[in-house]
Design an enzyme around this catalytic site. Structure first.
Site, PDB file in Angstrom:
ATOM      1  N   ASP A 135      44.002  63.622  -4.271  1.00  0.00           N
ATOM      2  CA  ASP A 135      43.240  64.807  -3.738  1.00  0.00           C
ATOM      3  C   ASP A 135      42.194  65.359  -4.334  1.00  0.00           C
ATOM      4  O   ASP A 135      42.240  65.693  -5.519  1.00  0.00           O
ATOM      5  CB  ASP A 135      44.334  65.946  -3.203  1.00  0.00           C
ATOM      6  CG  ASP A 135      43.685  66.828  -2.219  1.00  0.00           C
ATOM      7  OD1 ASP A 135      42.820  66.331  -1.595  1.00  0.00           O
ATOM      8  OD2 ASP A 135      44.520  67.662  -1.898  1.00  0.00           O
ATOM      9  N   HIS A 180      40.448  60.277   7.635  1.00  0.00           N
ATOM     10  CA  HIS A 180      40.484  61.714   7.288  1.00  0.00           C
ATOM     11  C   HIS A 180      39.202  61.938   6.054  1.00  0.00           C
ATOM     12  O   HIS A 180      38.662  63.153   6.476  1.00  0.00           O
ATOM     13  CB  HIS A 180      41.816  61.798   6.133  1.00  0.00           C
ATOM     14  CG  HIS A 180      41.816  63.208   5.699  1.00  0.00           C
ATOM     15  ND1 HIS A 180      41.998  64.303   6.472  1.00  0.00           N
ATOM     16  CD2 HIS A 180      41.677  63.675   4.374  1.00  0.00           C
ATOM     17  CE1 HIS A 180      42.229  65.357   5.567  1.00  0.00           C
ATOM     18  NE2 HIS A 180      41.878  64.883   4.293  1.00  0.00           N
TER      19      HIS A 180
END
Length: 320
Positions: free
Chosen positions: A156, A229
């Site tokens: 991330d 995403h």
């Protein structure tokens, strides 16, 4: 402040660009009604540097830092002569079965350190000082998970800006001179359905995220494919210019209670960039083709704040 300075003294509050940490606390509070509660809140946050130094100097290698964010309603209660141009409440987004909810929050304390005990101690001191002037709305202890992965198993923050682009993306400039050096910040707490997510094949997960799971390589996406995403979080304006934000997301969880989540925190020079990312996620781009990660992740909070420069924050101290 550069790394050499951080090794000699504590990190100044409001250092949005401070290094990623191994531990963090995200504390959101509301200020109770009345002038005295607002005055007490102003006293505490304007002197946050003293609390950071009290804890942080005990282990400089712990790199303790704290950013204080102020919500729209709280800013009005602080009776300042002006306000940040783009500061406004978080606007909820609803589309189909998924929603970006708006939740209360007057003050955000984003506490970071290499040691969890330093985060804990600073939070304790802050709440002791605030005493009965505030109500705690949300409190999350985040941790760095292996090689910067979230609990879905993917790395991330890969696309965070670096170098000069970091400040360009996250720090207000001369376009709002009274608040130059500050930053807009949006926080959301996402809870994951880990069992359902882990029921997907790795290939399917990678299609949803837009990166390979093992080695974090961006996937090529056919023009006619539904956006991933990653693609939905890429914001390009009408002139073809891409706009970034600075993320400091962290995993959190309590396996014994079946709680697995990601705390999203995004700093931006221009608030509309984060708002556009969220519209892409929840409404879709094109409309209807929402971010498929939302089938497994639910936003349970959503609040917007402004993180003023340290000079502006210290200037909030009430006069005697």
């Amino acid at each position: 402040m550069d790394e050499g300075t951080w090794n000699r003294t504590t990190i100044e509050p409001q250092s949005v660009e401070a290094p990623l940490s191994n531990s963090a606390i995200f504390l959101v509070v509301t200020i109770r009604p009345g002038d005295e509660a607002a005055r007490r809140a102003r006293e505490v946050i304007s002197d946050i540097g003293g609390l950071v130094r009290a804890v942080g100097f005990r282990d400089l290698a712990g790199h303790l830092s704290c950013n204080v964010g102020i919500g729209s309603e709280a800013w009005d209660r602080f009776e300042q002569p002006s306000r940040p141009e783009q500061l406004r409440p978080f606007a909820p987004i609803t589309s189909g079965t998924h929603a970006a909810v708006s939740t209360p929050g007057d003050l955000l304390f984003h506490i970071r350190a290499e040691r969890a005990d330093m985060c804990f101690e600073l939070e304790r001191l802050i709440l002791d000082k605030l005493d009965s002037s505030v109500t705690v709305i949300d409190e999350v202890q985040g941790f760095r998970y292996f090689d910067a992965r979230d609990l879905l198993g993917f790395v991330d923050g890969t696309e965070n800006p670096t170098g000069a682009a970091m400040a360009d993306s996250s720090i207000v400039g001369d376009e709002d001179a009274d608040f130059a050096g500050g930053s807009y910040v949006v926080v959301q707490k996402y809870l994951h359905d880990i069992a359902a997510w882990n029921g997907l094949s790795t290939e399917r997960q990678e299609q949803i995220i837009g990166r390979t799971k093992a080695d974090n390589v961006e996937l090529d996406q056919p023009d006619d494919a539904r956006k991933s995403h990653k693609s939905l979080n890429t914001v390009v304006d009408a002139n073809g210019v891409e706009h970034d934000i600075l993320r400091d997301n962290m995993p959190f969880g309590r396996p014994g209670r079946g709680e697995f989540g990601t705390y999203f925190i995004g700093y931006a020079r221009e608030l509309w960039v984060i708002e556009q990312m969220l519209r892409h996620m929840f409404i879709g781009d094109p409309v209807g083709e929402y971010d498929r990660i939302l089938d497994f992740s639910t936003a349970t909070t959503g609040t917007t704040f402004f993180v003023p420069s340290l000079e502006v924050l210290e200037g909030l101290a009430p006069s005697d």
